[in-house]
Design a protein around this motif. Sequence first.
Motif, PDB file in Angstrom:
ATOM      1  N   ASP A 275       0.832  -1.212   0.000  1.00 57.86           N
ATOM      2  CA  ASP A 275       0.000   0.000   0.000  1.00 57.86           C
ATOM      3  C   ASP A 275       0.865   1.260   0.000  1.00 57.86           C
ATOM      4  OD1 ASP A 275       0.855  -0.819   2.534  1.00 57.86           O
ATOM      5  OD2 ASP A 275      -0.870   0.051   3.564  1.00 57.86           O
ATOM      6  N   LYS A 276       1.969   1.227   0.751  1.00 53.75           N
ATOM      7  CA  LYS A 276       2.890   2.374   0.769  1.00 53.75           C
ATOM      8  C   LYS A 276       3.594   2.526  -0.579  1.00 53.75           C
ATOM      9  CE  LYS A 276       2.030   2.290   5.230  1.00 53.75           C
ATOM     10  NZ  LYS A 276       1.372   0.970   5.308  1.00 53.75           N
ATOM     11  N   LYS A 277       3.861   1.416  -1.234  1.00 54.57           N
ATOM     12  CA  LYS A 277       4.562   1.459  -2.517  1.00 54.57           C
ATOM     13  C   LYS A 277       3.680   2.038  -3.613  1.00 54.57           C
ATOM     14  CE  LYS A 277       7.771  -2.222  -1.299  1.00 54.57           C
ATOM     15  NZ  LYS A 277       8.311  -3.561  -1.574  1.00 54.57           N
ATOM     16  N   ILE A 278       2.394   1.786  -3.539  1.00 54.88           N
ATOM     17  CA  ILE A 278       1.476   2.388  -4.503  1.00 54.88           C
ATOM     18  C   ILE A 278       1.456   3.907  -4.341  1.00 54.88           C
ATOM     19  CG2 ILE A 278      -0.997   2.654  -4.985  1.00 54.88           C
ATOM     20  CD1 ILE A 278      -1.219  -0.380  -4.812  1.00 54.88           C
ATOM     21  N   GLN A 311      -5.324  -7.817  -2.631  1.00 56.27           N
ATOM     22  CA  GLN A 311      -6.439  -7.187  -1.919  1.00 56.27           C
ATOM     23  C   GLN A 311      -6.032  -5.848  -1.309  1.00 56.27           C
ATOM     24  OE1 GLN A 311      -7.124 -10.711   0.523  1.00 56.27           O
ATOM     25  NE2 GLN A 311      -9.208 -10.890  -0.321  1.00 56.27           N
ATOM     26  N   VAL A 312      -4.845  -5.797  -0.716  1.00 48.31           N
ATOM     27  CA  VAL A 312      -4.356  -4.545  -0.128  1.00 48.31           C
ATOM     28  C   VAL A 312      -4.097  -3.517  -1.223  1.00 48.31           C
ATOM     29  CG1 VAL A 312      -2.472  -3.479   1.185  1.00 48.31           C
ATOM     30  CG2 VAL A 312      -3.353  -5.729   1.862  1.00 48.31           C
ATOM     31  N   ALA A 313      -3.523  -3.965  -2.339  1.00 45.07           N
ATOM     32  CA  ALA A 313      -3.206  -3.063  -3.437  1.00 45.07           C
ATOM     33  C   ALA A 313      -4.470  -2.448  -4.041  1.00 45.07           C
ATOM     34  CB  ALA A 313      -2.422  -3.803  -4.514  1.00 45.07           C
ATOM     35  N   GLN A 314      -5.510  -3.239  -4.197  1.00 46.85           N
ATOM     36  CA  GLN A 314      -6.762  -2.718  -4.757  1.00 46.85           C
ATOM     37  C   GLN A 314      -7.327  -1.588  -3.892  1.00 46.85           C
ATOM     38  OE1 GLN A 314      -8.830  -6.638  -5.130  1.00 46.85           O
ATOM     39  NE2 GLN A 314      -9.307  -5.937  -7.195  1.00 46.85           N
ATOM     40  N   LYS A 318      -7.459   2.388  -5.112  1.00 40.50           N
ATOM     41  CA  LYS A 318      -8.744   3.074  -5.160  1.00 40.50           C
ATOM     42  C   LYS A 318      -8.718   4.387  -4.381  1.00 40.50           C
ATOM     43  CE  LYS A 318     -13.683   2.328  -4.320  1.00 40.50           C
ATOM     44  NZ  LYS A 318     -14.720   1.367  -3.831  1.00 40.50           N
ATOM     45  N   LYS A 319      -8.015   4.383  -3.239  1.00 42.60           N
ATOM     46  CA  LYS A 319      -7.979   5.567  -2.383  1.00 42.60           C
ATOM     47  C   LYS A 319      -6.929   6.580  -2.802  1.00 42.60           C
ATOM     48  CE  LYS A 319      -7.631   7.066   2.429  1.00 42.60           C
ATOM     49  NZ  LYS A 319      -7.554   6.651   3.852  1.00 42.60           N
ATOM     50  N   HIS A 320      -5.730   6.093  -3.160  1.00 43.28           N
ATOM     51  CA  HIS A 320      -4.606   7.007  -3.361  1.00 43.28           C
ATOM     52  C   HIS A 320      -4.206   7.222  -4.824  1.00 43.28           C
ATOM     53  CE1 HIS A 320      -3.821   7.178   0.929  1.00 43.28           C
ATOM     54  NE2 HIS A 320      -3.852   5.865   0.994  1.00 43.28           N
ATOM     55  N   ALA A 321      -4.553   6.290  -5.710  1.00 50.54           N
ATOM     56  CA  ALA A 321      -4.108   6.411  -7.109  1.00 50.54           C
ATOM     57  C   ALA A 321      -5.170   5.870  -8.058  1.00 50.54           C
ATOM     58  CB  ALA A 321      -2.788   5.655  -7.295  1.00 50.54           C
ATOM     59  N   PRO A 322      -6.363   6.460  -8.061  1.00 54.37           N
ATOM     60  CA  PRO A 322      -7.477   5.911  -8.844  1.00 54.37           C
ATOM     61  C   PRO A 322      -7.250   5.903 -10.352  1.00 54.37           C
ATOM     62  CG  PRO A 322      -8.019   8.095  -7.970  1.00 54.37           C
ATOM     63  CD  PRO A 322      -6.752   7.663  -7.296  1.00 54.37           C
ATOM     64  N   LYS A 323      -6.348   6.750 -10.850  1.00 54.55           N
ATOM     65  CA  LYS A 323      -6.082   6.793 -12.292  1.00 54.55           C
ATOM     66  C   LYS A 323      -4.974   5.825 -12.719  1.00 54.55           C
ATOM     67  CE  LYS A 323      -7.644  11.573 -12.889  1.00 54.55           C
ATOM     68  NZ  LYS A 323      -7.286  12.933 -13.379  1.00 54.55           N
ATOM     69  N   MET A 324      -4.296   5.234 -11.754  1.00 59.70           N
ATOM     70  CA  MET A 324      -3.225   4.292 -12.055  1.00 59.70           C
ATOM     71  C   MET A 324      -3.813   2.927 -12.417  1.00 59.70           C
ATOM     72  SD  MET A 324      -0.158   3.026  -9.535  1.00 59.70           S
ATOM     73  CE  MET A 324       0.407   4.688  -9.218  1.00 59.70           C
ATOM     74  N   VAL A 325      -3.275   2.295 -13.447  1.00 62.23           N
ATOM     75  CA  VAL A 325      -3.720   0.952 -13.832  1.00 62.23           C
ATOM     76  C   VAL A 325      -3.013  -0.068 -12.950  1.00 62.23           C
ATOM     77  CG1 VAL A 325      -3.866  -0.749 -15.683  1.00 62.23           C
ATOM     78  CG2 VAL A 325      -4.082   1.696 -16.206  1.00 62.23           C
ATOM     79  N   LEU A 326      -3.792  -0.831 -12.198  1.00 68.22           N
ATOM     80  CA  LEU A 326      -3.244  -1.852 -11.311  1.00 68.22           C
ATOM     81  C   LEU A 326      -3.307  -3.199 -12.023  1.00 68.22           C
ATOM     82  CD1 LEU A 326      -2.181  -2.319  -8.391  1.00 68.22           C
ATOM     83  CD2 LEU A 326      -4.546  -2.821  -7.743  1.00 68.22           C
ATOM     84  N   VAL A 327      -2.148  -3.831 -12.214  1.00 71.58           N
ATOM     85  CA  VAL A 327      -2.063  -5.054 -13.003  1.00 71.58           C
ATOM     86  C   VAL A 327      -1.638  -6.231 -12.122  1.00 71.58           C
ATOM     87  CG1 VAL A 327      -1.008  -6.168 -15.008  1.00 71.58           C
ATOM     88  CG2 VAL A 327      -1.414  -3.692 -15.019  1.00 71.58           C
ATOM     89  N   PRO A 328      -2.484  -7.271 -12.011  1.00 74.18           N
ATOM     90  CA  PRO A 328      -2.109  -8.446 -11.218  1.00 74.18           C
ATOM     91  C   PRO A 328      -1.143  -9.345 -11.994  1.00 74.18           C
ATOM     92  CG  PRO A 328      -4.249  -8.810 -12.221  1.00 74.18           C
ATOM     93  CD  PRO A 328      -3.824  -7.405 -12.601  1.00 74.18           C
ATOM     94  N   VAL A 329      -0.108  -9.827 -11.325  1.00 73.73           N
ATOM     95  CA  VAL A 329       0.855 -10.708 -11.992  1.00 73.73           C
ATOM     96  C   VAL A 329       1.184 -11.908 -11.109  1.00 73.73           C
ATOM     97  CG1 VAL A 329       1.891  -8.969 -13.486  1.00 73.73           C
ATOM     98  CG2 VAL A 329       2.774  -9.271 -11.195  1.00 73.73           C
TER      99      VAL A 329
END
Length: 348
Positions: A275-278, A311-314, A318-329
């Motif tokens: 979460d801090k890294k996002i 789950q933590v990243a999502q 949503k809260k801190h970087a809503p425009k960033m594309v989050l990609v699961p790998v």
Amino acid sequence: MLLVIAAAAFLLLPTSDYVETPGEADNIRNFMTVDGQRDQTKGSFRLVSVYLSPANRLDWLISRVNDTYSITPREEIQGGVSNRVYAMISEYQMKTAILSAEQVAFKAAGMADQLHTTYRGIYVASIAKNSRFAKKIRIGDTITKIDGRHFNNASGYQKYLANMPKGRMIELTVLRQGKILTYTGKTVHLANTKDKDYPKGRSGIGISLVDNVDVMTQPAVAVNVGQISGPSGGLMFSLQLYSQLTSENIKKGRNISGTGTIDDQGRVGEIGGIDKKIVAAQRAGSTVFFAPYVKPSKALAKLTGGPTNWQVAQKAQKKHAPKMVLVPVRNFQDALNYLKDGTIIKTK
């Protein structure tokens, strides 16, 4: 006035815990050269970190109202080892992350024949209190042989010991700061090791371990990350190196961050502080973030004691970087597929 000074002094008093906050999102091209050359192409792959420092009472108060501050017990962070040993382990984890990334990138680039590995043995990462070698071997040692036998991976050593009866006398050959040492001691029963292959559990020497491998490549790869440590940069190192080896335009001018360990087979593992890294990636202007994906389940939550990285990243995205594309790998290939054609694995 004296009351204010006293209150300020109280808030700055140290605690026995650590505070974790968003760190940096560094462009890996500044750390890596291939055949002496840095990447000059547009876009960036970023190594994302967290700041970890001793917490004071003010940090604790801030953490009550700011979720980018987390207070964590020292024991949970360091596992009961000293600051010196923890730093040594973290530095070794970074080293292995880079070596694994080299193996993954060279193979993916079709250059496996220009990659040469030498297996040195098993690196001692921690020692259990009940180990009969606890007062003999040290964290940072490399065990090169057991009973005169050298294996080509950690699994070989584990299988050799697994079915031995508890209390069997064995001999370890150990490499420590360039010196070869030998120690004898007895095997112990390893807790929580019962499975279908070992219904009664396994025997061992009571250590946690990682492979100690030397990697030589042509062209030569050099990485200098300075004071950054830990294993979580593996995925991003492998992507940066693959990009330079193949000259493929997989960045396409994008500012890309991500995190996750990587093994020599390209599998991506979970890490701490996602979460801090996002937040750090968002502050650096990243538009894409790769996050380790493990399918959530009740059994997994019971085993790990909390939510998965995904789950933590999502929640953080949503809260801190809503425009960033989050990609699961799940692995290196998942990340590469997204970079090349936008493919994202299904998570539902």
